[in-house]
Enzyme design. Sequence first.
Site, PDB file in Angstrom:
ATOM      1  N   LEU A   1     -24.860 -20.915  17.341  1.00  0.00           N
ATOM      2  CA  LEU A   1     -24.820 -19.877  18.374  1.00  0.00           C
ATOM      3  C   LEU A   1     -26.193 -19.622  19.010  1.00  0.00           C
ATOM      4  O   LEU A   1     -26.277 -19.471  20.232  1.00  0.00           O
ATOM      5  CB  LEU A   1     -24.255 -18.577  17.796  1.00  0.00           C
ATOM      6  CG  LEU A   1     -22.731 -18.419  17.854  1.00  0.00           C
ATOM      7  CD1 LEU A   1     -22.317 -17.105  17.222  1.00  0.00           C
ATOM      8  CD2 LEU A   1     -22.250 -18.478  19.289  1.00  0.00           C
TER       9      LEU A   1
ATOM     10  N   ILE B   1     -26.918 -21.847  21.938  1.00  0.00           N
ATOM     11  CA  ILE B   1     -26.309 -21.462  23.205  1.00  0.00           C
ATOM     12  C   ILE B   1     -27.020 -20.247  23.783  1.00  0.00           C
ATOM     13  O   ILE B   1     -27.242 -20.155  24.996  1.00  0.00           O
ATOM     14  CB  ILE B   1     -24.812 -21.128  23.019  1.00  0.00           C
ATOM     15  CG1 ILE B   1     -24.131 -22.185  22.149  1.00  0.00           C
ATOM     16  CG2 ILE B   1     -24.107 -20.994  24.358  1.00  0.00           C
ATOM     17  CD1 ILE B   1     -24.233 -23.569  22.689  1.00  0.00           C
ATOM     18  N   GLU B   2     -27.375 -19.308  22.946  1.00  0.00           N
ATOM     19  CA  GLU B   2     -27.956 -18.064  23.424  1.00  0.00           C
ATOM     20  C   GLU B   2     -29.376 -18.233  23.956  1.00  0.00           C
ATOM     21  O   GLU B   2     -29.709 -17.735  25.025  1.00  0.00           O
ATOM     22  CB  GLU B   2     -27.956 -17.026  22.286  1.00  0.00           C
ATOM     23  CG  GLU B   2     -26.579 -16.526  21.890  1.00  0.00           C
ATOM     24  CD  GLU B   2     -25.976 -15.623  22.956  1.00  0.00           C
ATOM     25  OE1 GLU B   2     -26.717 -15.118  23.808  1.00  0.00           O
ATOM     26  OE2 GLU B   2     -24.748 -15.428  22.930  1.00  0.00           O
ATOM     27  N   SER B   3     -30.228 -18.930  23.193  1.00  0.00           N
ATOM     28  CA  SER B   3     -31.656 -18.949  23.532  1.00  0.00           C
ATOM     29  C   SER B   3     -32.314 -20.307  23.412  1.00  0.00           C
ATOM     30  O   SER B   3     -33.533 -20.399  23.603  1.00  0.00           O
ATOM     31  CB  SER B   3     -32.393 -17.971  22.610  1.00  0.00           C
ATOM     32  OG  SER B   3     -32.266 -18.387  21.253  1.00  0.00           O
TER      33      SER B   3
ATOM     34  N   TYR C   1     -18.634 -20.635  27.355  1.00  0.00           N
ATOM     35  CA  TYR C   1     -19.458 -20.306  26.192  1.00  0.00           C
ATOM     36  C   TYR C   1     -18.958 -20.998  24.932  1.00  0.00           C
ATOM     37  O   TYR C   1     -19.730 -21.646  24.210  1.00  0.00           O
ATOM     38  CB  TYR C   1     -19.464 -18.790  26.007  1.00  0.00           C
ATOM     39  CG  TYR C   1     -20.422 -18.292  24.952  1.00  0.00           C
ATOM     40  CD1 TYR C   1     -21.776 -18.156  25.221  1.00  0.00           C
ATOM     41  CD2 TYR C   1     -19.968 -17.944  23.685  1.00  0.00           C
ATOM     42  CE1 TYR C   1     -22.652 -17.685  24.268  1.00  0.00           C
ATOM     43  CE2 TYR C   1     -20.833 -17.474  22.722  1.00  0.00           C
ATOM     44  CZ  TYR C   1     -22.172 -17.346  23.012  1.00  0.00           C
ATOM     45  OH  TYR C   1     -23.042 -16.891  22.062  1.00  0.00           O
TER      46      TYR C   1
END
Length: 460
Positions: A185, A188-190, A292
Amino acid sequence: MKTALRYALLLTLLSIFCLDASAARKRPRKRAKKNAAEAVAPDTVVYIIKYVQPVDTAEVPQRPKFGERGCTDYSPEVRDSLLSGWYRRNVVASYDDFFDRYVSEDTTANGSDDATPDSVYARRLQQLVSPVQLPYNPIVRGYIARYTNPRYGTISRILGLSQYYFPLIEEELIKAGLPVELRALPIIESALNPTAVSRMGAAGLWQFMPSTGKLYGLEVNSLIDERYDPVLATRAACRYLKDMYAVFGDWMLAIASYNCGPGNVNKAIARSGGGKTFWEIYDYLPRETRGYVPAFIGASYAYAYHKQHGIELTEPPLPLAVDTIRVTKLMHLGQVASTLDLPIEVLRQLNPQYRLDIIPATGKHYTLVLPQEYACRYIACEEEIQRKDSLYLKEYINPVNVAKKRAATSSYLTHTVKRGETLGYIARKYRVSQQTIMRDNRIRNANRLSIGQKLKIRRR
């Protein structure tokens, strides 16, 4: 009579001589039979013992036995260095071991990504057995192609950073009883950048908004922002994901709610007529969330099967072996850097939660992450470090100086662009978002910075 005695004695001597001769002839015959039997026995194992010259043990250095004095003669700095090397070797070895042992080698000819059959991708994802379902479809294939494209080098950089961040993320996921595969995750986020800031103000590895971060126990104020702390932010993310899974009972829906919020997922379920999976409510989710979850699957695939696509990792810019120090007094990172002769940029990378390089340990303790080889040196120099507080923290020790400093300085400072500097580098240096710099300087294209250009940087 004498003649008879002579003959009797002569016969006795002859008989004794004959017995000895026959015995002498019989013994060699017996040995010959035994040797012949040994020669023809095919299953008999013959051990040949070779003489070896003994080694002079006085010239060979012996490892100290347990309890001996020899192994305690190292200084704390040397032991720190040995621990650092040991930990670094183990991290790299465990990284290689993961892909060698748990990701099976694929004998299918790769060629280009377009030429790889869908069945290969589907089989590879199926081999990643996990509580988090990783299905394959054309949407997922598009994200796999994006992450494995060698032109961008995204996964190569992420693989390097993962050697530092994934061990601590996996540890927190395991403690919380969550699937380890959720470690993808933050990709994907940062993109595993702990100082990343979105346009909406989400920050850190897990991209928490200030309100959500505070809701899950993260401290956010002028001096410290624990959304940037990799360990504390991961713990908060674990609690959030556990709450979402308790609501929806499906990991794909929990992951979708991490992006758009549980309210949007719940509305999508209602509009779909009661869909129970992500793909059943796909058309009713916000546009960003529709991509996402497939991006999460694509990143998980690229991380596991990067070798099959010829992707090599980029060496991480962070020290892999670190240690944590407990700080109980107000301290500036400059005090530590100048005393230990350690670049302050390294301290900022390892401790991104301290917004102004200040550890506000006045009412409670905080942590300071150091490279392993500097831990004992810090302990030895702790008094010297604390004596420098008047040099680095005079405006905070004496509140009168704070008002004078604020009156003497404007809300902006000026930065002159140098060769090789990008907008992203400048934003990280001053800990502001790229969008803020572009807005304050009326820059429309982030890639068009000229050498010598003056930029206004907002003070934090």
